[in-house]
Enzyme design. Structure first.
Site, PDB file in Angstrom:
ATOM      1  CB  CYS A  84      -0.933  -0.009   1.219  1.00  0.00           C
ATOM      2  SG  CYS A  84      -2.179  -1.296   1.159  1.00  0.00           S
ATOM      3  CG  ASP A 374     -10.355  -4.255 -19.549  1.00  0.00           C
ATOM      4  OD1 ASP A 374      -9.314  -3.633 -19.277  1.00  0.00           O
ATOM      5  OD2 ASP A 374     -11.062  -4.796 -18.684  1.00  0.00           O
ATOM      6  CB  CYS A 401      -5.046  -1.924 -15.435  1.00  0.00           C
ATOM      7  SG  CYS A 401      -4.055  -3.094 -16.389  1.00  0.00           S
TER       8      CYS A 401
END
Length: 444
Positions: A84, A374, A401
């Site tokens: 993170c 995609d 992405c």
């Protein structure tokens, strides 16, 4: 002074930026320096720990004045894991940093394009419906520590969807009890249905006491409807091998998305953040059908379609859609065909094929009113962009992405006579450095 002579020296620095890898950015005597665990706006004493040809890496020795964006990390495994990268900043600032990251990717390719604010469903934690934990030699589990192959020993990641909590530690303890070696524990859940798939990745096909394992797991976690074994004997970084074995239950789970129901196999791509995926898919459908005449058949092609989720969701929002999907994974193609039927789409076909530079567009794609793409992080093959342009496809709805490969491909589309609209980022991966984007390419 040579840049090599800066190593181990301490400086006071003002952190002026935070990149998508989680490093604060500053300049030391004009040299770009990346500082671990720093936040944009910090003033800190830093120690240079690495020098390269034109940049340096440093660590914080002391924070003199913390940034107004700095917060205490909520996850107890924050320093052990490192996944993170935005765990030290407010969520509002994270969204702005991601928008700036997308803007920077566009500038690198000299694209003059508007980047919208980042759309989010508001969840920072508990959004990930698929997790893959490495298993160590002593059956310890957890993500790898950053830049290492050391297992953190912390499972039940804070990003993990709540229905999955506790399952990986339970499986690891069971495997350890019976000395069954494993490489990974792979879990997936349908947030809309509550169904869970559990998979153990092993080097060999041997799985002693598999019946006892299935009984113990389903007794402890009744939401588990599928237990799979994946065999991967190869010494690579690829997690999943090609051989699958059903240990108990079904070979798939089901989930609901945008009012549609989907069957999802273990091998099938499915967005990991269901809440944000719904926002993204509804917006993609609006771009797809924008200005389309009502009452007429609309020919829609969905490339890299996975289980058909994007195309089926879009088709369910407008009557008269003729849908064609293309996907390389056979199991995903089977899922997509089933998903179309169960959602009442009678005019849909799905083709199993690899989309690459040598890929010949089927007639249904060449004549489509709109094409949704995609692709994986590497983006589109250049030959596919040329093929779509040569066919005169009027609308290409691009979901990506990876902002960097998206910008590269947008520039290639522009060279072939397409205009790009506003780039819309979606926070599909909160607290991490990744961001999903959506943009419409229109034939001029």
């Amino acid at each position: 002074m040579s840049i090599k002579n800066y190593k181990n020296k301490i400086f006071t620095a003002n952190i002026t930026d935070l990149n998508n890898l989680g490093y604060g950015v500053c300049r030391v005597d004009g040299i770009v320096t990346f500082v671990g665990r720093a936040v944009e706006g910090d003033t800190a004493k830093i120690k240079i720990i690495k020098t390269a040809r034109d940049y340096m890496v440093a660590r914080i020795e002391e924070i003199i004045e913390p940034s107004p964006f700095r917060i205490q990390p909520e996850c107890p495994a924050s320093r052990k894991c490192g996944g993170c990268v935005y765990d030290l900043v407010t969520y509002e600032r994270e969204l702005e940093l991601k928008r700036r990251y997308v803007e920077g990717a566009m500038r690198k390719h000299r694209l003059d394009v508007n980047v919208a604010p980042v759309t989010s469903d508001g969840r920072m934690w508990g959004w990930r419906n698929k997790v893959q934990y490495p298993v160590g030699e002593n059956w310890e589990i957890g993500y790898y520590r950053r830049h290492t192959h050391e297992i953190s020993g912390v499972a039940d990641c804070g990003l993990e969807a709540k229905p999955l909590q506790g399952i990986a530690p339970f499986i690891a303890e069971w495997l350890k009890k019976y000395r069954i070696p494993a490489r990974h524990i792979y879990l997936r859940c349908g947030e809309g249905t509550g169904e869970i798939m559990a998979c153990v990745v092993t080097r060999s096909e041997a799985f002693p006491k598999s019946d006892e394992f299935a009984s113990a797991l389903t007794e402890r976690f009744p939401s588990v409807v599928s237990i799979m074994q994946n065999v991967n004997p190869d010494d690579t970084n690829v997690i999943l091998g090609r051989r699958w074995r059903l240990l108990w239950g079904r070979e798939y789970i089901e989930d609901t998305l945008c009012g549609c129901r989907f069957r999802i196999a273990a091998q099938t791509f499915y967005q990991v953040n269901r809440g944000c995926a719904e926002l993204l898919y509804r917006c993609a459908a609006e771009l797809t059908f924008e200005a389309a005449a009502g009452g007429e058949t609309f020919r829609l092609a969905d490339l890299y379609c996975g289980a058909g989720t994007i195309g089926i969701c879009a088709a369910s929002m407008r009557p008269g859609v003729k849908l064609t999907g293309i996907e390389v994974t056979p199991e995903a193609v089977e899922n997509a065909a089933y998903n179309a039927r169960v959602n009442g789409l009678t005019d849909a076909e799905f083709i199993c094929a690899e989309i690459g530079d040598g890929f010949e567009l089927p007639e249904a794609v060449r004549t489509a009113d709109a094409v949704i793409v995609d692709p994986p992080r590497k983006g589109l093959a250049g030959g596919l962009i040329d093929a779509l342009a040569d066919a005169g496809v009027g609308r290409v709805v691009y979901i990506s992405c990876n902002p960097d490969t998206l910008a590269r491909d947008m520039a290639l589309f522009a060279q072939r006579g397409y205009a790009y609209g506003t780039v819309m980022p979606f926070d599909m991966f909160p607290r991490t450095g990744h961001v999903e984007c959506l943009v419409l390419m229109s034939r001029v």
